[in-house]
Motif scaffolding. Structure first.
Motif, PDB file in Angstrom:
ATOM      1  N   SER A 131       0.803  -1.228   0.000  1.00 18.26           N
ATOM      2  CA  SER A 131       0.000   0.000   0.000  1.00 18.26           C
ATOM      3  C   SER A 131       0.831   1.270   0.000  1.00 18.26           C
ATOM      4  O   SER A 131       0.400   2.313   0.488  1.00 18.26           O
ATOM      5  CB  SER A 131      -0.968   0.021   1.190  1.00 18.26           C
ATOM      6  OG  SER A 131      -2.045   0.889   0.935  1.00 18.26           O
ATOM      7  N   VAL A 163      -2.932  -1.967  -3.040  1.00 18.76           N
ATOM      8  CA  VAL A 163      -3.606  -0.961  -2.209  1.00 18.76           C
ATOM      9  C   VAL A 163      -4.581  -1.658  -1.268  1.00 18.76           C
ATOM     10  O   VAL A 163      -4.965  -2.811  -1.475  1.00 18.76           O
ATOM     11  CB  VAL A 163      -4.391   0.077  -3.049  1.00 18.76           C
ATOM     12  CG1 VAL A 163      -3.473   0.846  -3.976  1.00 18.76           C
ATOM     13  CG2 VAL A 163      -5.527  -0.584  -3.825  1.00 18.76           C
ATOM     14  N   HIS A 164      -5.003  -0.930  -0.220  1.00 17.27           N
ATOM     15  CA  HIS A 164      -6.040  -1.401   0.695  1.00 17.27           C
ATOM     16  C   HIS A 164      -7.410  -0.892   0.238  1.00 17.27           C
ATOM     17  O   HIS A 164      -7.515   0.135  -0.440  1.00 17.27           O
ATOM     18  CB  HIS A 164      -5.759  -0.909   2.119  1.00 17.27           C
ATOM     19  CG  HIS A 164      -4.581  -1.568   2.759  1.00 17.27           C
ATOM     20  ND1 HIS A 164      -4.464  -2.930   2.898  1.00 17.27           N
ATOM     21  CD2 HIS A 164      -3.455  -1.045   3.318  1.00 17.27           C
ATOM     22  CE1 HIS A 164      -3.327  -3.224   3.506  1.00 17.27           C
ATOM     23  NE2 HIS A 164      -2.693  -2.101   3.770  1.00 17.27           N
ATOM     24  N   VAL A 211      -6.910   4.881   1.370  1.00 16.17           N
ATOM     25  CA  VAL A 211      -7.444   3.577   0.981  1.00 16.17           C
ATOM     26  C   VAL A 211      -8.449   3.782  -0.154  1.00 16.17           C
ATOM     27  O   VAL A 211      -9.152   4.788  -0.198  1.00 16.17           O
ATOM     28  CB  VAL A 211      -8.072   2.841   2.179  1.00 16.17           C
ATOM     29  CG1 VAL A 211      -6.983   2.414   3.157  1.00 16.17           C
ATOM     30  CG2 VAL A 211      -9.087   3.709   2.905  1.00 16.17           C
ATOM     31  N   GLY A 255      -8.054  -5.721   0.056  1.00 14.28           N
ATOM     32  CA  GLY A 255      -7.347  -4.834  -0.871  1.00 14.28           C
ATOM     33  C   GLY A 255      -7.167  -5.565  -2.190  1.00 14.28           C
ATOM     34  O   GLY A 255      -7.749  -6.629  -2.407  1.00 14.28           O
TER      35      GLY A 255
END
Length: 262
Positions: A131, A163-164, A211, A255
């Protein structure tokens, strides 16, 4: 754990918050990074996903490399490595690892928003894991970074990025309330985007992380010219692919790992 940066806000690097700078500049964070993140166990699925997608020849840039735990397995198998991070402390650890194992890794200290020193089409493949993209504050700054990645990759180059998930917060305690209040606050607060989070992380207060929703993530990659070959939804523990992703996968995934090409 660390003293707060004394730099005024206008002197902070683009896309870097004060809390993130404290994290970046901390020798203690770098020295304990691998141990704190269970190096070698929680990363197995990520490592396999990267290895299956990125060819085993050519130069791989690890952007926001930390201690290069994603890059080192690639270099061990035959790739050359370019470790890029704003943290001189993290790069110190990378250099020590490369020296101890005699690995072909070059280190560059640079802000991910400001990668002009890396020439066009000079990198075969790139990765940006854990992330790190979300650690860049501001959609414009994140686009600058992704534009740089696309520019520096050779035609056909592979790019792997993690990514989350914003909506996964629903499954946290009081998650529904947090989502509702956060979205209202994001609309009313200047300079705040939906998905911007500040929290205490590894002893650092006000650590920043953005996020993403699935749609936001895909749009960001496509706007910078990437072709998304596969979007891998992750389980809650991040150690495998989410099963039955067709069923509310946009909420249930912790994610995504995007497998992209230039």
């Amino acid at each position: 754990m660390t003293s707060r940066s004394s730099k005024p806000a206008w002197q902070l690097p683009p896309g870097v918050t004060r809390g993130s700078l404290d994290y970046i500049e901390s020798p203690a964070i770098a020295d304990g990074y691998d141990e704190d993140l269970a190096f070698g166990s929680d990363f197995q699925f990520d490592e396999e996903t990267i290895a299956n997608f990125v060819p085993s020849t050519g130069l791989v840039a690890d952007l926001g490399c930390g201690t290069a735990r994603a890059l080192i397995p690639l270099v061990r198998r035959g790739n050359r490595g370019l470790a890029v991070d704003l943290s001189s402390e993290m790069l110190r650890i990378v250099a020590e690892k490369a020296r101890d194992e005699k690995l072909d890794i070059e280190c560059i200290q640079a802000n991910l928003v400001e990668l002009d020193a890396i020439q066009d089409a000079s990198v075969d493949h790139a990765i940006c894991m854990f992330s790190t993209l979300g650690m860049i504050k501001g959609a414009e700054n994140r686009k600058k970074f992704l534009d740089h990645v696309h520019r520096m990759l050779k035609p056909g180059g592979k790019f792997v990025v993690h990514v989350h998930n914003f909506w996964f917060n629903f499954f946290e305690p009081s998650g529904a309330y947090w989502l509702a209040s956060h979205m209202i606050k994001a609309k009313l607060t200047k300079g705040m985007e939906r998905g911007d989070k500040y929290y205490r992380y590894r002893g650092i207060p006000n650590f920043f992380l953005h996020v993403f929703s699935r749609g936001e993530f895909k749009r960001a990659l496509k706007q910078s010219g990437f072709q998304i070959e596969r979007l891998v939804p992750l389980r809650m523990d991040r150690q495998g692919e989410l099963s039955s992703a067709w069923m509310l996968g946009g909420w249930r995934a912790s994610g995504w790992i995007a497998l992209c090409a230039k």
